[in-house]
Design a protein around this motif. Structure first.
Motif, PDB file in Angstrom:
ATOM      1  N   ASP A  50       0.713  -1.408   0.099  1.00 54.18           N
ATOM      2  CA  ASP A  50      -0.088   0.056  -0.074  1.00 54.18           C
ATOM      3  C   ASP A  50       0.830   1.241  -0.128  1.00 54.18           C
ATOM      4  N   ARG A  51       1.243   1.963  -1.148  1.00 49.67           N
ATOM      5  CA  ARG A  51       1.805   3.083  -1.506  1.00 49.67           C
ATOM      6  C   ARG A  51       1.302   3.951  -2.356  1.00 49.67           C
ATOM      7  N   PRO A  52       1.577   5.163  -2.454  1.00 46.36           N
ATOM      8  CA  PRO A  52       1.142   6.166  -3.488  1.00 46.36           C
ATOM      9  C   PRO A  52       1.529   5.805  -4.884  1.00 46.36           C
ATOM     10  N   ASP A  53       1.020   6.331  -5.819  1.00 44.55           N
ATOM     11  CA  ASP A  53       1.266   6.036  -7.383  1.00 44.55           C
ATOM     12  C   ASP A  53       2.842   6.524  -7.637  1.00 44.55           C
ATOM     13  N   PRO A  54       3.592   6.307  -8.370  1.00 44.16           N
ATOM     14  CA  PRO A  54       4.880   6.687  -8.700  1.00 44.16           C
ATOM     15  C   PRO A  54       4.575   8.069  -9.408  1.00 44.16           C
ATOM     16  N   ARG A  55       5.475   9.222  -9.177  1.00 45.73           N
ATOM     17  CA  ARG A  55       5.396  10.425  -9.764  1.00 45.73           C
ATOM     18  C   ARG A  55       6.404  10.483 -10.985  1.00 45.73           C
ATOM     19  N   PRO A  56       5.977  11.372 -12.037  1.00 46.94           N
ATOM     20  CA  PRO A  56       6.816  11.883 -13.176  1.00 46.94           C
ATOM     21  C   PRO A  56       7.776  12.704 -12.498  1.00 46.94           C
ATOM     22  N   PHE A  57       8.888  13.023 -13.273  1.00 50.19           N
ATOM     23  CA  PHE A  57       9.867  14.032 -12.922  1.00 50.19           C
ATOM     24  C   PHE A  57       9.266  15.324 -13.113  1.00 50.19           C
ATOM     25  N   GLN A  58       9.871  16.315 -12.197  1.00 49.53           N
ATOM     26  CA  GLN A  58       9.500  17.642 -12.260  1.00 49.53           C
ATOM     27  C   GLN A  58      10.875  18.397 -12.452  1.00 49.53           C
ATOM     28  N   PHE A  59      10.917  18.965 -13.624  1.00 49.49           N
ATOM     29  CA  PHE A  59      12.231  19.524 -14.139  1.00 49.49           C
ATOM     30  C   PHE A  59      12.419  21.126 -13.926  1.00 49.49           C
ATOM     31  N   GLU A  60      13.512  21.952 -13.805  1.00 46.46           N
ATOM     32  CA  GLU A  60      13.245  23.333 -13.871  1.00 46.46           C
ATOM     33  C   GLU A  60      13.019  23.863 -15.398  1.00 46.46           C
ATOM     34  N   ALA A  61      12.806  24.684 -15.490  1.00 47.76           N
ATOM     35  CA  ALA A  61      12.346  25.415 -16.867  1.00 47.76           C
ATOM     36  C   ALA A  61      13.426  25.019 -17.937  1.00 47.76           C
ATOM     37  N   ASN A  62      14.666  25.273 -17.687  1.00 46.71           N
ATOM     38  CA  ASN A  62      15.601  24.951 -18.829  1.00 46.71           C
ATOM     39  C   ASN A  62      16.270  23.543 -18.667  1.00 46.71           C
ATOM     40  N   ASP A  63      15.958  22.759 -17.881  1.00 41.51           N
ATOM     41  CA  ASP A  63      16.665  21.450 -17.655  1.00 41.51           C
ATOM     42  C   ASP A  63      16.135  20.484 -18.802  1.00 41.51           C
ATOM     43  N   GLU A  64      17.010  19.569 -19.406  1.00 42.44           N
ATOM     44  CA  GLU A  64      16.602  18.880 -20.405  1.00 42.44           C
ATOM     45  C   GLU A  64      16.782  17.202 -20.055  1.00 42.44           C
ATOM     46  N   PHE A  65      15.803  16.678 -20.056  1.00 52.19           N
ATOM     47  CA  PHE A  65      16.088  14.958 -20.065  1.00 52.19           C
ATOM     48  C   PHE A  65      16.960  14.406 -20.990  1.00 52.19           C
ATOM     49  N   GLU A  66      17.739  13.614 -20.412  1.00 51.84           N
ATOM     50  CA  GLU A  66      18.430  12.655 -21.378  1.00 51.84           C
ATOM     51  C   GLU A  66      18.027  11.406 -21.446  1.00 51.84           C
ATOM     52  N   LYS A  67      18.157  10.675 -20.214  1.00 56.99           N
ATOM     53  CA  LYS A  67      17.878   9.060 -20.187  1.00 56.99           C
ATOM     54  C   LYS A  67      17.795   8.536 -18.825  1.00 56.99           C
ATOM     55  N   ILE A  68      17.175   7.515 -18.666  1.00 57.04           N
ATOM     56  CA  ILE A  68      17.115   6.884 -17.465  1.00 57.04           C
ATOM     57  C   ILE A  68      17.968   5.636 -17.761  1.00 57.04           C
ATOM     58  N   TYR A  69      18.685   5.217 -16.804  1.00 56.74           N
ATOM     59  CA  TYR A  69      19.944   4.206 -16.836  1.00 56.74           C
ATOM     60  C   TYR A  69      19.669   2.871 -16.089  1.00 56.74           C
TER      61      TYR A  69
END
Length: 392
Positions: A50-69
């Motif tokens: 019993d746990r909450p749902d996973p949350r998506p990333f929250q990036f700052e305005a100029n951050d760019e997602f690269e990859k999950i490893y």
């Protein structure tokens, strides 16, 4: 002649790794029978937490997602992003939505490898096209060993039991190569002669390789166990196979019959090379002069092999039938269709086998208990929503 052969071989294998990852199984199965469930759980219903749902990333305005490893534990992943011109590597707690930067680089991440024991991480960056910078860090970012290796491209393979041991093939621009053995605990590197590229560890003293004949190029080659202390000491384990992999103490061999070339056979052996289960036959897709091996994953805790399977034989150029995600239990010798009509993309599962990262950046989270999915990166989520709207 040998250099030319390995150049061709490397390019073929590189294309194979880009287009695929590797597999097993099918809809109208030859063996074993596949149970079809809308939401077929790997974990039992009463084992759900019993746990909450996973949350998506929250990036700052100029951050760019690269990859999950990959995974650190059942709830924590490692991902890379770009922040104000620097490249950040961070851990992310899926349920709390908390990030912690553990490594910063001025150069992009070529690759990040997490050891199976989840205590050591290899970070590969390059300041130029002829050198690889290698940093070995722990989970809080402390550098345990750092070095640079002359190379145009590298292929690294960690010993699954001992994180201090790593074999690395450093390829040069003409595709000649050096084989290097790392002992991270002693900060040492030894050049090894007479070692083929693309090895897998058998134990701390031996490796497994496919021994290709440079005079007779072929997509098949024998599987050989080779001593690292005495490379001339070799033992042929299997005479004929297409590809192979090693999961913990299990050796998987992939082969194609001369009689029925429209199927791929998957064999699973223990460390004594005794076959654990009957061979599994699945339809294959042809590509160029060989066959596609769809992406796969092995869940050690549950002894489950998870893979994408085409619904029928065909060619990668014309096949449009989609893939099933199928889980084969090596202990129970049964298979379950987890999802239907999926794309063949990389997949990486949590240690307990309940959640899997999916996609070319591993940006999507799949819950194998509920069948639900979540795109973790806001940018990737927007792109996927646009694709859905366009398709409609």
């Amino acid at each position: 002649m040998q250099r030319k052969f390995f150049s061709i071989l490397f390019m073929l294998l590189l294309i194979l790794m880009v287009l695929t990852g590797c597999t097993m199984l099918q809809n109208d199965f030859v063996s074993p029978e596949v149970e079809k469930n809308e939401i077929p759980p790997i974990a039992k219903e009463n084992e759900k937490e019993d746990r909450p749902d996973p949350r998506p990333f929250q990036f700052e305005a100029n951050d760019e997602f690269e990859k999950i490893y990959g995974w650190i534990d059942d709830q924590t992943i490692i991902y890379g992003f770009k922040h104000e011109g620097t490249y950040q590597l961070a851990t992310y707690q899926l349920y709390e939505g908390k990030s912690q930067v553990i490594f910063t680089s001025q150069s992009p991440f070529n690759n990040v490898l997490i050891h199976d024991n989840k205590e050591l991480i290899l970070i590969h960056t390059s300041e130029n096209s002829h050198s690889a910078k290698l940093d070995f860090i722990d989970l809080v970012g402390d550098v345990k060993f750092s070095t640079a290796v002359d190379s145009y491209e590298i292929a690294a393979e960690w010993n699954k039991e001992n994180p201090d041991l790593l074999m690395l093939t450093a390829f040069f621009e003409d595709w000649s190569y050096d084989s290097l053995q790392f002992d991270i605990g002693h900060n040492s590197i030894q050049k090894k002669e007479e070692i083929e590229p693309f090895i897998k560890w058998f134990d701390e003293e031996h490796i497994l390789v496919q021994e290709w004949d440079p005079e007779k190029p072929s997509v098949f080659a024998p599987l050989v166990k080779q001593s690292l202390s005495n490379p001339q000491n070799k033992e042929t384990l299997l005479e004929h196979l297409y590809r192979f992999d090693v999961f913990s103490n299990i050796v998987m061999a992939i082969d194609v019959d001369d009689v029925n070339s429209e199927q791929i056979n998957y064999h699973f052996y223990d460390s004594a090379l005794e076959e654990l289960v009957p061979p599994i036959q699945v339809p294959n897709l042809t590509q160029y002069t060989d066959w596609l091996i769809p992406y796969y994953e092995y869940i050690e805790k549950e002894k489950i092999f998870l893979t994408f399977v085409p619904k029928h034989h065909g060619s990668t150029d014309t096949y449009t039938g989609g893939f099933q995600l199928i889980a084969y239990n090596l202990q129970k010798e049964n298979a379950v269709t987890m999802f239907d009509n999926m794309e063949n993309k990389p997949i990486s599962c949590s240690p307990n086998g309940k959640l899997c990262l999916y996609g070319f950046q591993l940006e999507e989270l799949i819950n194998l208990e509920t069948g639900e999915s979540l795109v973790l990166s806001p940018e990737e989520k927007e792109e996927k929503e646009e694709e859905i709207i366009t398709a409609i």
